[in-house]
Scaffold this active site. Structure first.
Site, mmCIF file in Angstrom:
data_model
loop_
_atom_site.group_PDB
_atom_site.id
_atom_site.type_symbol
_atom_site.label_atom_id
_atom_site.label_comp_id
_atom_site.label_asym_id
_atom_site.label_seq_id
_atom_site.Cartn_x
_atom_site.Cartn_y
_atom_site.Cartn_z
ATOM 1 N N HIS A 155 0.817 -1.218 0.000
ATOM 2 C CA HIS A 155 0.000 0.000 0.000
ATOM 3 C C HIS A 155 0.846 1.262 0.000
ATOM 4 O O HIS A 155 0.349 2.333 -0.307
ATOM 5 C CB HIS A 155 -0.929 -0.004 1.221
ATOM 6 C CG HIS A 155 -2.028 -1.007 1.102
ATOM 7 N ND1 HIS A 155 -3.319 -0.672 0.766
ATOM 8 C CD2 HIS A 155 -2.020 -2.360 1.233
ATOM 9 C CE1 HIS A 155 -4.060 -1.760 0.703
ATOM 10 N NE2 HIS A 155 -3.296 -2.806 0.992
ATOM 11 N N ASP A 348 3.594 9.366 -0.793
ATOM 12 C CA ASP A 348 2.414 8.595 -0.378
ATOM 13 C C ASP A 348 2.155 7.512 -1.421
ATOM 14 O O ASP A 348 2.268 7.784 -2.627
ATOM 15 C CB ASP A 348 1.202 9.538 -0.318
ATOM 16 C CG ASP A 348 0.243 9.170 0.796
ATOM 17 O OD1 ASP A 348 0.150 7.976 1.125
ATOM 18 O OD2 ASP A 348 -0.416 10.072 1.334
HETATM 19 P P1 ADQ Z 1 -2.872 5.913 4.869
HETATM 20 O O1 ADQ Z 1 -1.464 6.370 5.021
HETATM 21 O O2 ADQ Z 1 -3.643 5.720 6.107
HETATM 22 O O3 ADQ Z 1 -2.956 4.575 3.984
HETATM 23 P P2 ADQ Z 1 -4.802 7.418 3.064
HETATM 24 O O4 ADQ Z 1 -4.864 6.696 1.780
HETATM 25 O O5 ADQ Z 1 -4.779 8.896 2.921
HETATM 26 O O6 ADQ Z 1 -3.558 7.061 3.941
HETATM 27 O O7 ADQ Z 1 -6.064 7.076 3.966
HETATM 28 C C1 ADQ Z 1 -6.606 5.813 4.121
HETATM 29 C C2 ADQ Z 1 -8.027 5.932 4.674
HETATM 30 O O8 ADQ Z 1 -8.018 6.530 5.972
HETATM 31 C C3 ADQ Z 1 -8.926 6.801 3.808
HETATM 32 O O9 ADQ Z 1 -10.163 6.159 3.603
HETATM 33 C C4 ADQ Z 1 -9.092 8.078 4.600
HETATM 34 O O10 ADQ Z 1 -10.345 8.708 4.445
HETATM 35 C C5 ADQ Z 1 -8.941 7.612 6.028
HETATM 36 N N1 ADQ Z 1 -8.411 8.735 6.821
HETATM 37 C C6 ADQ Z 1 -7.220 9.327 6.693
HETATM 38 N N2 ADQ Z 1 -7.100 10.342 7.581
HETATM 39 C C7 ADQ Z 1 -8.256 10.386 8.264
HETATM 40 C C8 ADQ Z 1 -8.764 11.214 9.306
HETATM 41 N N3 ADQ Z 1 -8.051 12.224 9.799
HETATM 42 N N4 ADQ Z 1 -10.000 10.964 9.786
HETATM 43 C C9 ADQ Z 1 -10.732 9.958 9.269
HETATM 44 N N5 ADQ Z 1 -10.327 9.151 8.282
HETATM 45 C C10 ADQ Z 1 -9.101 9.349 7.783
HETATM 46 C C11 ADQ Z 1 -2.054 3.718 3.290
HETATM 47 C C12 ADQ Z 1 -1.040 4.385 2.359
HETATM 48 C C13 ADQ Z 1 -1.757 5.236 1.328
HETATM 49 C C14 ADQ Z 1 -2.779 4.390 0.569
HETATM 50 C C15 ADQ Z 1 -3.664 3.629 1.528
HETATM 51 C C16 ADQ Z 1 -4.581 2.641 0.806
HETATM 52 O O11 ADQ Z 1 -0.122 5.175 3.100
HETATM 53 O O12 ADQ Z 1 -0.829 5.801 0.407
HETATM 54 O O13 ADQ Z 1 -3.586 5.238 -0.230
HETATM 55 O O14 ADQ Z 1 -2.895 2.886 2.464
HETATM 56 O O15 ADQ Z 1 -3.849 1.783 -0.013
#
Ligand code: ADQ
Length: 454
Positions: A155, A348
């Site tokens: 991821h 990211d």
């Molecule tokens: P994350 O680093 O957690 O994931 P991201 O893809 O931005 O990053 O978010 C994943 C999920 O968490 C999203 O559905 C988002 O809405 C939710 N989320 C993030 N911040 C939040 C907050 N403050 N409050 C509520 N919900 C929140 C990792 C990788 C990413 C990749 C994902 C999925 O780092 O690059 O996109 O996995 O593969």
């Protein structure tokens, strides 16, 4: 082609009964419809972590969850996964903290998880393992006699070879990763970085099949959530104050201090904007056991205080900084109220917030996405204003452009991105990956009958 049996998901965490978040919510809906198993850590820390698999079912999905001991978890999760792999894979070698004990603990938990999964497997299962916590899981499984077809999806980004070579034990980890049958990455660049590293470091090893599988969202479901009556109306409906929204886990890869500095520059250079806009940053703390996260928290609260102290007054707050976790039904209508979505990670894998922001927009009056060119999403979302998060001047300029973008341009950019979200949604991601893994299984079965079974 022979149809596979169950899909078995292996991930660091099992989904909770009530689960939000990209991977869990997107996959869960599909898994509940077909016979499937989800295996991982249940979030419990217990000294007697021995042989204790808890099973529960949710429609056709069975969840098999194991606890871990506090020490094992600390070495595997905080120590190696988040103290070495997470920073290094995001090109932050300065934050990498390696110890042999943590590495051994990481391998040990992978071995333990493989041993716990083994008796739960059926011959025709397709196993799909997720993320950097489990790089050596396939190697552990193979040595324990698990022969089922096994794919992996990363991821987060994969580092370029010059950075990856600085990770202690990287050669061993590459060998273990090559025990998977299919390695999936978010972008083509990540995939190439992995293959190039293998060629350089392990020319004697057979590299398995690899592919780029950019993860998506469910745009129609998100749009419906965004259309719901908002729980909170953040800004006046007449747009006398234009909202800028940022939503992240509090993580040093997400570029939050850089973003606050760029916003401060915008405030300094454009006093005419004072009183007309507001940045809302939602960033619940994560991984608070890892020191770099504590430092980041202090830095960010300091920067937020400076901005508020310098520019805020009794009638107008330029910045609202919220550390609480908000659920998606609350967040989606907030995205729709915002004029600008500011998503500027330093690096990211994909960044689903960027896609969720676009999905939430009103097609008749959409907001503008300002997106880091170092997020995987930048390869797909060509309607965004792409920025270098290390350049405060460029970011301030993009915010200004977004705040004043004409309606016709906003609509045109939104339409391009909406088409991408629909063409590359979460269901398509799942189906494409599993189809490729299954096709591989079928090809290899015709070549040499599999000795399936544990
Ligand atoms: P994350 O680093 O957690 O994931 P991201 O893809 O931005 O990053 O978010 C994943 C999920 O968490 C999203 O559905 C988002 O809405 C939710 N989320 C993030 N911040 C939040 C907050 N403050 N409050 C509520 N919900 C929140 C990792 C990788 C990413 C990749 C994902 C999925 O780092 O690059 O996109 O996995 O593969």
């Amino acid at each position: 082609m022979k149809k596979h049996g169950r899909v078995v998901i292996v991930a660091n965490r099992t989904p909770a009964a009530k689960s939000a978040g990209g991977l869990a919510s997107g996959l869960l809906d599909a898994l509940r419809r077909e016979r499937s198993l989800w295996f991982g850590w249940n979030g419990e820390l217990r000294e007697d972590d021995g042989n204790c698999v808890q099973l529960f079912s949710c429609d056709r999905l069975t969840v098999a969850a194991i606890p871990l001991s506090p020490e094992a978890h600390n070495r595997y999760y905080n120590g190696f996964a988040n103290g070495v792999l997470w920073p290094a894979f995001h090109h932050r070698l300065d934050l990498m903290r390696f110890s042999d004990d943590d590495y051994t603990g990481y391998l040990e938990v992978n071995r333990h998880m493989a041993a716990q999964l083994r008796p739960l497997l059926q011959d025709d299962d397709l196993i799909w393992v997720h993320d950097y916590h489990l790089l050596p899981f396939a190697g552990m499984c193979r040595r324990q006699g698990i022969r089922q077809r096994m794919g992996f999806f990363l991821h987060i980004p994969f580092p370029v070879p010059s950075v990856a070579q600085a990770i202690p034990r990287i050669d061993e980890l590459l060998d273990e990763m090559c025990a998977y049958d299919l390695l999936g990455f978010q972008t083509e660049d990540d995939r190439k970085a992995f293959v190039n590293l293998c060629r350089e470091r392990r020319p004697q090893i057979r590299v398995p099949n690899t592919g780029g599988y950019p993860i998506g969202v469910d745009p129609l479901a998100l749009q419906a959530e965004a259309e719901a009556e908002p729980v909170v109306q953040l800004w006046p409906r007449d747009r006398s104050i234009r909202g800028i929204i940022s939503v992240d886990r509090l993580d040093y890869t997400k570029g939050l201090p850089e973003r606050f500095k760029a916003y401060a520059l915008l405030l300094e250079q454009h006093p005419e904007l004072h009183g007309t806009m507001q940045l809302v940053q939602i960033a619940p703390p994560s991984r608070t056991d890892v020191p770099a996260y504590v430092d980041l928290h202090h830095e960010l609260t300091g920067l937020a205080g400076e901005i508020l102290g310098k520019y805020g007054d009794l009638e107008w707050q330029p910045l609202v900084y919220v550390e609480r976790q908000l659920d998606r039904p609350v967040l989606m209508p907030l995205y729709r109220q915002a004029r600008v979505g500011l998503v500027t990670p330093l690096r990211d894998g994909m960044n689903l917030v960027a896609k969720e922001f676009v999905a939430a927009q009103d097609p008749a009056d959409p907001g503008v996405l300002v997106l880091s060119r170092f997020a995987g999403a930048a390869c797909q979302l060509d309607g965004a204003l792409l920025v270098n998060p290390h350049d405060p001047g460029e970011m301030a300029q993009a915010m200004l452009q977004a705040l004043s973008m004409p309606h016709a341009e906003r609509v045109a950019r939104y339409r391009r991105m909406w088409a991408v979200l629909c063409a590359s949604d979460i269901e398509g991601w799942r189906v494409r990956y599993l189809k490729d893994l299954e096709a591989l299984a079928a090809t290899e079965e015709t070549l040499a009958p599999a000795t399936a079974g544990a």
